[in-house]
Design an enzyme around this catalytic site. Structure first.
Site, PDB file in Angstrom:
ATOM      1  N   THR A 201      36.170  43.338  41.650  1.00 46.21           N
ATOM      2  CA  THR A 201      35.645  42.659  40.465  1.00 46.21           C
ATOM      3  C   THR A 201      34.640  43.507  39.690  1.00 46.21           C
ATOM      4  OG1 THR A 201      33.925  41.587  41.798  1.00 46.21           O
ATOM      5  CG2 THR A 201      35.984  40.367  41.451  1.00 46.21           C
TER       6      THR A 201
ATOM      7  N   VAL B  49      34.208  49.701  38.480  1.00 46.36           N
ATOM      8  CA  VAL B  49      35.130  50.693  39.022  1.00 46.36           C
ATOM      9  C   VAL B  49      36.387  50.012  39.554  1.00 46.36           C
ATOM     10  CG1 VAL B  49      35.452  52.489  40.781  1.00 46.36           C
ATOM     11  CG2 VAL B  49      33.291  52.326  39.541  1.00 46.36           C
TER      12      VAL B  49
ATOM     13  N   CYS C 147      30.311  61.646  39.277  1.00 46.22           N
ATOM     14  CA  CYS C 147      30.987  61.761  37.979  1.00 46.22           C
ATOM     15  C   CYS C 147      30.523  62.962  37.152  1.00 46.22           C
ATOM     16  CB  CYS C 147      30.821  60.477  37.184  1.00 46.22           C
ATOM     17  SG  CYS C 147      29.131  59.855  37.116  1.00 46.22           S
TER      18      CYS C 147
ATOM     19  N   GLN D 267      24.775  61.796  29.937  1.00 40.66           N
ATOM     20  CA  GLN D 267      25.684  60.886  30.623  1.00 40.66           C
ATOM     21  C   GLN D 267      25.844  59.566  29.877  1.00 40.66           C
ATOM     22  OE1 GLN D 267      24.045  62.611  34.832  1.00 40.66           O
ATOM     23  NE2 GLN D 267      25.174  60.703  34.962  1.00 40.66           N
TER      24      GLN D 267
ATOM     25  N   SER E  36      28.436  53.911  30.328  1.00 42.50           N
ATOM     26  CA  SER E  36      29.375  53.271  31.247  1.00 42.50           C
ATOM     27  C   SER E  36      29.179  53.750  32.674  1.00 42.50           C
ATOM     28  CB  SER E  36      30.817  53.521  30.805  1.00 42.50           C
ATOM     29  OG  SER E  36      31.091  54.904  30.736  1.00 42.50           O
TER      30      SER E  36
ATOM     31  N   LYS F 269      22.618  64.639  43.889  1.00 44.98           N
ATOM     32  CA  LYS F 269      24.071  64.709  44.086  1.00 44.98           C
ATOM     33  C   LYS F 269      24.677  65.882  43.316  1.00 44.98           C
ATOM     34  CE  LYS F 269      24.294  60.252  43.046  1.00 44.98           C
ATOM     35  NZ  LYS F 269      24.811  58.921  42.715  1.00 44.98           N
TER      36      LYS F 269
ATOM     37  N   HIS G 225      30.916  62.062  30.063  1.00 43.82           N
ATOM     38  CA  HIS G 225      29.701  62.795  30.418  1.00 43.82           C
ATOM     39  C   HIS G 225      29.820  64.231  29.902  1.00 43.82           C
ATOM     40  CE1 HIS G 225      28.408  59.433  32.622  1.00 43.82           C
ATOM     41  NE2 HIS G 225      28.505  59.871  33.869  1.00 43.82           N
TER      42      HIS G 225
ATOM     43  N   ASN H  38      33.949  59.811  32.518  1.00 45.40           N
ATOM     44  CA  ASN H  38      33.218  59.545  33.748  1.00 45.40           C
ATOM     45  C   ASN H  38      33.813  58.441  34.602  1.00 45.40           C
ATOM     46  OD1 ASN H  38      31.976  58.378  31.218  1.00 45.40           O
ATOM     47  ND2 ASN H  38      31.066  57.003  32.725  1.00 45.40           N
TER      48      ASN H  38
END
Length: 351
Positions: A12, A15, A150, A177, A180, A206, A243, A329
């Site tokens: 839901t 992604v 991403c 970025q 979304s 990351k 991005h 992204n």
């Protein structure tokens, strides 16, 4: 090709919804089960989901009853895609893998595990062999594969030709970025409209780490990470999708000119080109000659959102080369990348 029954965890969320849209009419994968939190369990998907995709909610999933994300509820699937939030993904994905259900995840939780492939098929397809070192189940029926952050996707993809031909000593970048990337409902409008936010929590670490694993060398089942430093500044900008990165690179071996480097990009051949994967773009890296390109609004959706666009290559006054890279992204950097990973795993007979 045989048809695979797939489940989607976190179905839901933003992604999860992207997984559903991209899997419509997929030639290999059929959505057989949808999982979400206990608040949504027992409801039809149409009732449970606040559908935010631009395409209409597919009728093929509207009446599917959402289940809680437990392995026993997904016993009839061949594998699952995970679009779960990192706050819950770790325990749930581990439970599925130990129950013998393969997990192809978009979450960050297992990306640093030395036995779990962090995968961009056009960059490091050989890393899927790490699956053979996993011990979630005695018969190796359950395993986990992840796709990267991403920003790490367009960054690492754009670095790949440089890494292969010249070697990389260091990388400095600023990411711009799209909103979304913050999920739904995302960034408050009074924070982002007409503004740039110079920090995204947890993002820079990351970006520093993941390209080094992706560009690492796998020998005898052991992965040695690349060793160059990465310095990133992650910012949020008022763009919906795509991005964009401003990248400056120091190289081990110096090219004769920026034109030589541009030709490297234009002549680069994807290592999975001959596998004929349904979601693979014809040009995973596309170099734009115009100094005004790439742009998120114009190019994020190129090749169904699966392309990394590169442009404005030039010699740097500080290091060696500077350029712009950009990718969608939530497609290439999330659900689309995970689906391409699954297609590679089918071709390599892990699924």
């Amino acid at each position: 090709m045989p048809e695979y029954n797939v489940g989607i965890l976190g179905a839901t969320g933003a992604v999860g919804q992207k997984f559903i849209r991209l899997l419509q009419n997929h030639p290999w994968f059929k959505i057989a089960a949808l999982g979400a939190s206990s608040r949504s369990a027992g409801k039809s998907y149409a009732e449970a989901a606040n559908w935010i995709e631009s395409a209409e909610l597919p009728s093929s999933v509207a009446d599917i009853v959402v289940k809680e994300c437990t392995a026993k509820n997904f016993s009839d699937v061949d594998f699952v895609f995970s679009g779960l939030d990192a706050s819950v993904a770790g325990d749930i994905e581990l439970a599925f893998a130990t129950a013998g259900i393969p997990v192809i995840s978009n979450a960050k939780n297992f990306r640093t595990d030395p036995t779990v492939p962090l995968l961009i098929p056009e960059v490091n397809p050989d890393h899927i062999q790490l699956i053979d070192t996993q011990t979630f189940t005695k018969d190796r029926s359950g395993w986990i594969v992840t796709n990267p952050n991403c920003v790490a996707v367009p960054l690492t993809t754009s670095l790949k030709p440089l890494h292969d031909h010249y070697g990389i000593k260091s990388v400095i970048l600023t990411s711009m970025q799209a909103i979304s990337g913050a999920g739904y409902p995302g960034v408050p409008s009074l924070d982002i409209l007409g503004n740039v936010i110079p920090h995204i929590g947890g993002e820079e670490s990351k970006i520093h780490a993941e390209p080094l694993k992706l560009l690492g060398t796998l020998i005898n089942g052991k992965l040695t990470h690349a060793s160059f430093p990465v310095q990133a500044t992650a910012t949020r900008v008022p763009v919906i999708n795509g991005h964009m990165l401003s990248v400056t690179v120091e190289l081990e071996n110096k090219p004769a000119s920026e034109d030589e480097v541009i030709e490297r990009y234009k002549n680069w051949v994807s290592p999975i080109k001959e596998l004929d994967l349904p979601s693979a773009p014809d040009f995973p890296i596309y170099y734009h000659n115009s100094p005004f390109y790439p742009q998120p609004r114009l190019h994020a959706d190129s090749e169904q959102g699966m392309r990394t666009s590169v442009g404005k290559m030039r010699k740097s006054n500080v290091l060696d080369l500077s350029y712009i890279a950009m990718a969608h992204n939530t497609v290439r950097g999330a659900a689309g990348g995970a689906i391409l990973n699954a297609e590679l795993l089918v071709r390599k007979e892990y699924l």
